[in-house]
Design a protein around this motif. Structure first.
Motif, PDB file in Angstrom:
ATOM      1  N   ASP A 112       0.862  -1.181   0.000  1.00  0.00           N
ATOM      2  CA  ASP A 112       0.000   0.000   0.000  1.00  0.00           C
ATOM      3  C   ASP A 112       0.896   1.228   0.000  1.00  0.00           C
ATOM      4  O   ASP A 112       2.127   1.119   0.018  1.00  0.00           O
ATOM      5  CB  ASP A 112      -0.956   0.003   1.198  1.00  0.00           C
ATOM      6  N   THR A 113       0.301   2.389  -0.036  1.00  0.00           N
ATOM      7  CA  THR A 113       1.093   3.614  -0.191  1.00  0.00           C
ATOM      8  C   THR A 113       1.992   3.899   1.005  1.00  0.00           C
ATOM      9  O   THR A 113       2.942   4.671   0.893  1.00  0.00           O
ATOM     10  CB  THR A 113       0.171   4.824  -0.421  1.00  0.00           C
ATOM     11  N   GLU A 114       1.696   3.292   2.162  1.00  0.00           N
ATOM     12  CA  GLU A 114       2.484   3.534   3.364  1.00  0.00           C
ATOM     13  C   GLU A 114       3.601   2.508   3.566  1.00  0.00           C
ATOM     14  O   GLU A 114       4.405   2.635   4.492  1.00  0.00           O
ATOM     15  CB  GLU A 114       1.574   3.522   4.602  1.00  0.00           C
ATOM     16  N   SER A 115       3.640   1.473   2.736  1.00  0.00           N
ATOM     17  CA  SER A 115       4.561   0.362   2.951  1.00  0.00           C
ATOM     18  C   SER A 115       6.019   0.811   2.871  1.00  0.00           C
ATOM     19  O   SER A 115       6.433   1.429   1.891  1.00  0.00           O
ATOM     20  CB  SER A 115       4.317  -0.738   1.927  1.00  0.00           C
ATOM     21  N   GLU A 116       6.782   0.526   3.910  1.00  0.00           N
ATOM     22  CA  GLU A 116       8.222   0.808   3.921  1.00  0.00           C
ATOM     23  C   GLU A 116       9.034  -0.478   3.858  1.00  0.00           C
ATOM     24  O   GLU A 116      10.027  -0.552   3.141  1.00  0.00           O
ATOM     25  CB  GLU A 116       8.589   1.608   5.171  1.00  0.00           C
ATOM     26  N   ILE A 117       8.615  -1.512   4.611  1.00  0.00           N
ATOM     27  CA  ILE A 117       9.299  -2.806   4.581  1.00  0.00           C
ATOM     28  C   ILE A 117       8.248  -3.913   4.635  1.00  0.00           C
ATOM     29  O   ILE A 117       7.377  -3.912   5.503  1.00  0.00           O
ATOM     30  CB  ILE A 117      10.269  -2.971   5.775  1.00  0.00           C
ATOM     31  N   LEU A 118       8.345  -4.849   3.704  1.00  0.00           N
ATOM     32  CA  LEU A 118       7.506  -6.044   3.720  1.00  0.00           C
ATOM     33  C   LEU A 118       8.411  -7.266   3.794  1.00  0.00           C
ATOM     34  O   LEU A 118       9.436  -7.324   3.103  1.00  0.00           O
ATOM     35  CB  LEU A 118       6.645  -6.148   2.463  1.00  0.00           C
ATOM     36  N   THR A 119       8.037  -8.231   4.606  1.00  0.00           N
ATOM     37  CA  THR A 119       8.842  -9.435   4.787  1.00  0.00           C
ATOM     38  C   THR A 119       7.980 -10.680   4.655  1.00  0.00           C
ATOM     39  O   THR A 119       6.897 -10.755   5.257  1.00  0.00           O
ATOM     40  CB  THR A 119       9.495  -9.456   6.183  1.00  0.00           C
ATOM     41  N   GLY A 120       8.455 -11.651   3.880  1.00  0.00           N
ATOM     42  CA  GLY A 120       7.783 -12.940   3.787  1.00  0.00           C
ATOM     43  C   GLY A 120       8.493 -13.979   4.633  1.00  0.00           C
ATOM     44  O   GLY A 120       9.437 -13.672   5.370  1.00  0.00           O
ATOM     45  N   ILE A 121       8.065 -15.213   4.522  1.00  0.00           N
ATOM     46  CA  ILE A 121       8.674 -16.323   5.267  1.00  0.00           C
ATOM     47  C   ILE A 121       9.850 -16.876   4.468  1.00  0.00           C
ATOM     48  O   ILE A 121       9.737 -17.128   3.263  1.00  0.00           O
ATOM     49  CB  ILE A 121       7.639 -17.427   5.543  1.00  0.00           C
ATOM     50  N   THR A 122      10.976 -17.072   5.131  1.00  0.00           N
ATOM     51  CA  THR A 122      12.161 -17.662   4.519  1.00  0.00           C
ATOM     52  C   THR A 122      12.279 -19.117   4.938  1.00  0.00           C
ATOM     53  O   THR A 122      12.353 -19.426   6.128  1.00  0.00           O
ATOM     54  CB  THR A 122      13.436 -16.914   4.939  1.00  0.00           C
ATOM     55  N   LEU A 123      12.282 -20.005   3.960  1.00  0.00           N
ATOM     56  CA  LEU A 123      12.499 -21.426   4.220  1.00  0.00           C
ATOM     57  C   LEU A 123      13.978 -21.754   4.059  1.00  0.00           C
ATOM     58  O   LEU A 123      14.632 -21.262   3.134  1.00  0.00           O
ATOM     59  CB  LEU A 123      11.701 -22.278   3.236  1.00  0.00           C
ATOM     60  N   VAL A 205       6.079  -1.596   9.065  1.00  0.00           N
ATOM     61  CA  VAL A 205       6.753  -2.867   8.782  1.00  0.00           C
ATOM     62  C   VAL A 205       5.710  -3.978   8.794  1.00  0.00           C
ATOM     63  O   VAL A 205       5.052  -4.215   9.802  1.00  0.00           O
ATOM     64  CB  VAL A 205       7.849  -3.175   9.822  1.00  0.00           C
ATOM     65  N   LYS A 206       5.574  -4.640   7.666  1.00  0.00           N
ATOM     66  CA  LYS A 206       4.562  -5.691   7.541  1.00  0.00           C
ATOM     67  C   LYS A 206       5.240  -7.046   7.313  1.00  0.00           C
ATOM     68  O   LYS A 206       6.156  -7.171   6.501  1.00  0.00           O
ATOM     69  CB  LYS A 206       3.613  -5.392   6.384  1.00  0.00           C
ATOM     70  N   PHE A 207       4.784  -8.046   8.058  1.00  0.00           N
ATOM     71  CA  PHE A 207       5.201  -9.434   7.850  1.00  0.00           C
ATOM     72  C   PHE A 207       4.004 -10.186   7.282  1.00  0.00           C
ATOM     73  O   PHE A 207       2.888 -10.057   7.793  1.00  0.00           O
ATOM     74  CB  PHE A 207       5.643 -10.078   9.161  1.00  0.00           C
ATOM     75  N   ILE A 208       4.230 -10.964   6.228  1.00  0.00           N
ATOM     76  CA  ILE A 208       3.136 -11.693   5.593  1.00  0.00           C
ATOM     77  C   ILE A 208       3.330 -13.197   5.772  1.00  0.00           C
ATOM     78  O   ILE A 208       4.452 -13.698   5.797  1.00  0.00           O
ATOM     79  CB  ILE A 208       2.996 -11.326   4.103  1.00  0.00           C
ATOM     80  N   ASP A 209       2.235 -13.885   5.892  1.00  0.00           N
ATOM     81  CA  ASP A 209       2.244 -15.324   6.169  1.00  0.00           C
ATOM     82  C   ASP A 209       2.317 -16.116   4.863  1.00  0.00           C
ATOM     83  O   ASP A 209       1.442 -16.928   4.557  1.00  0.00           O
ATOM     84  CB  ASP A 209       0.984 -15.690   6.958  1.00  0.00           C
ATOM     85  N   GLN A 210       3.382 -15.845   4.094  1.00  0.00           N
ATOM     86  CA  GLN A 210       3.585 -16.520   2.814  1.00  0.00           C
ATOM     87  C   GLN A 210       5.052 -16.901   2.673  1.00  0.00           C
ATOM     88  O   GLN A 210       5.935 -16.137   3.067  1.00  0.00           O
ATOM     89  CB  GLN A 210       3.193 -15.597   1.650  1.00  0.00           C
ATOM     90  N   GLU A 211       5.311 -18.079   2.113  1.00  0.00           N
ATOM     91  CA  GLU A 211       6.684 -18.532   1.872  1.00  0.00           C
ATOM     92  C   GLU A 211       7.186 -17.892   0.578  1.00  0.00           C
ATOM     93  O   GLU A 211       6.661 -18.160  -0.496  1.00  0.00           O
ATOM     94  CB  GLU A 211       6.713 -20.052   1.775  1.00  0.00           C
ATOM     95  N   THR A 212       8.191 -17.026   0.707  1.00  0.00           N
ATOM     96  CA  THR A 212       8.632 -16.231  -0.443  1.00  0.00           C
ATOM     97  C   THR A 212      10.111 -16.392  -0.779  1.00  0.00           C
ATOM     98  O   THR A 212      10.572 -15.823  -1.782  1.00  0.00           O
ATOM     99  CB  THR A 212       8.343 -14.735  -0.183  1.00  0.00           C
ATOM    100  N   TYR A 213      10.865 -17.151   0.007  1.00  0.00           N
ATOM    101  CA  TYR A 213      12.317 -17.200  -0.196  1.00  0.00           C
ATOM    102  C   TYR A 213      12.854 -18.552   0.232  1.00  0.00           C
ATOM    103  O   TYR A 213      12.448 -19.098   1.265  1.00  0.00           O
ATOM    104  CB  TYR A 213      12.970 -16.095   0.644  1.00  0.00           C
ATOM    105  N   LEU A 214      13.783 -19.093  -0.566  1.00  0.00           N
ATOM    106  CA  LEU A 214      14.435 -20.369  -0.267  1.00  0.00           C
ATOM    107  C   LEU A 214      15.915 -20.106  -0.004  1.00  0.00           C
ATOM    108  O   LEU A 214      16.652 -19.689  -0.899  1.00  0.00           O
ATOM    109  CB  LEU A 214      14.270 -21.347  -1.423  1.00  0.00           C
ATOM    110  N   TYR A 215      16.331 -20.372   1.225  1.00  0.00           N
ATOM    111  CA  TYR A 215      17.693 -20.083   1.682  1.00  0.00           C
ATOM    112  C   TYR A 215      18.481 -21.389   1.761  1.00  0.00           C
ATOM    113  O   TYR A 215      18.148 -22.280   2.543  1.00  0.00           O
ATOM    114  CB  TYR A 215      17.627 -19.395   3.046  1.00  0.00           C
ATOM    115  N   ARG A 216      19.512 -21.506   0.934  1.00  0.00           N
ATOM    116  CA  ARG A 216      20.308 -22.735   0.919  1.00  0.00           C
ATOM    117  C   ARG A 216      21.224 -22.804   2.147  1.00  0.00           C
ATOM    118  O   ARG A 216      21.875 -21.819   2.499  1.00  0.00           O
ATOM    119  CB  ARG A 216      21.182 -22.804  -0.334  1.00  0.00           C
TER     120      ARG A 216
END
Length: 354
Positions: A112-123, A205-216
């Motif tokens: 949204d227009t106020e969003s500064e940082i969004l973070t997803g779930i890192t697997l 700062v928004k955290f979302i309940d979605q898996e968005t990143y795969l960390y080896r």
């Protein structure tokens, strides 16, 4: 406006000797259903075929920009990416990792227009089949928006832990420019400082309940696999920056109190690292540790920001850090009080150590 002129998202990928994984990494970007992005690929003085692969894979796709420099390290490489990115939002992706299927669209849906940082779930994943191992620390609520006017993100980190990483977060360019945020050059563990600064300064700062990143976790060349005195020196430099810039020069009593506790939180991480890796630390490194811990000594304030067990623990840790490494090692425990043995150790630190 043409997508090549104004992408919404700039994906920044620093690359150093990345030939083993970079095809998969870039492929995970190309396969995104959401298309309004650019990808800034930076070769940081690689000695393998990384640059050749970057030029080959990006050939003919105007969304890719390939830069190359002499080896300068991760911070300088990310900063070069920031300087050359055109997007309204920036996303850091490591060259041995991947973004999850449809990750960019998931982020866009939450903007949204106020969003500064969004973070997803890192697997965390392992092996060619990307076997899921676990996930990095994420708020228990899954989806949550922090107004952060009371430094809720840092307080949550000290209470229950949040992953202090730079990647898998969508950052507003306007937010980064407002505070002139860059990665500190010449250190390891730069994400620890970046996490603190961004979360201290952000108001949305928004955290979302979605898996968005795969960390080896299986990259043997990763910096996390090669530990030495430089790691400790970097941690201590981060501690000093937070102390000097955000504690000593802070005129807001509440925010200063938050920083005071975060300094103790960082001390806990540094002391735990030093004890765990003490066989790799020479006498001079231990002396620097002792000197820095004594210098970063803070005073009590009127606020109660954390749970009783954490408030008591960090006060005791602040006192313990005034002693020699041998004394610190003898009395240190990593987690707040949750047993009779630890309660006794806390009692000894508070009342018996002189």
């Amino acid at each position: 406006m043409n997508l090549s002129e104004k992408p919404l998202i700039s994906i920044i990928i620093p690359c150093y000797n990345a030939e083993k994984y970079i095809h998969s990494c870039i492929g995970s970007v190309i396969d995104q259903p959401y298309k309004n992005w650019e990808c800034v690929l930076i070769n940081d003085g690689s000695k393998d075929k990384t640059l050749e692969i970057l030029e080959e894979v990006s050939s003919g796709d105007h969304r890719f920009k390939v830069l190359s420099q002499e080896n300068q390290g991760l911070s300088a490489t990310r900063n070069l990416g920031i300087e050359n990115a055109k997007g309204d939002y920036l996303f850091f992706l490591d060259s041995d990792d991947l973004i999850a299927e449809n990750a960019l669209q998931l982020f866009i849906d939450e903007l949204d227009t106020e969003s500064e940082i969004l973070t997803g779930i890192t697997l965390t994943v392992n092996g060619e089949n990307l076997e899921k191992i676990s996930q990095l620390k994420h708020p228990k609520e899954g989806d949550i928006l922090f107004g952060n006017n009371k430094q809720e993100v840092l307080l949550r980190t000290m209470e229950s832990g949040l992953a202090p990483v730079a990647q898998n977060r969508l950052y507003s360019r306007l937010f980064l420019e407002k505070f002139n945020l860059k990665f500190k050059d010449g250190i390891l563990h730069e994400d620890e400082l970046w996490f603190f600064e961004t979360m201290f300064l952000a108001t949305n700062v928004k955290f979302i309940d979605q898996e968005t990143y795969l960390y080896r976790t299986d990259n043997a060349e990763s910096i996390t696999k090669n530990i030495g005195e430089r790691n400790l020196n970097s941690y201590l430099e981060i501690l000093e920056v937070v102390f000097q810039k955000y504690y000593q020069n802070n005129s807001d009593p509440y925010k200063k109190a938050v920083v005071e506790r975060y300094l103790q939180y960082l001390k806990k991480l540094i002391i735990d690292f030093s004890i765990r890796e003490k066989s790799k630390l020479g006498h001079a490194a231990r002396l620097r540790l002792e000197g820095t811990l004594k210098k970063i000594h803070t005073h009590s304030d009127e606020f109660k920001l954390l749970s009783d067990k954490n408030e008591n623990y960090y006060k005791a840790l602040n006192k313990l850090s005034l002693f020699s490494f041998d004394i610190i090692e003898k009395h240190f425990f990593k987690n707040p009080v949750n047993s009779i043995r630890k309660r006794y150790k806390l009692f000894k630190i508070k009342y018996l150590l002189k």
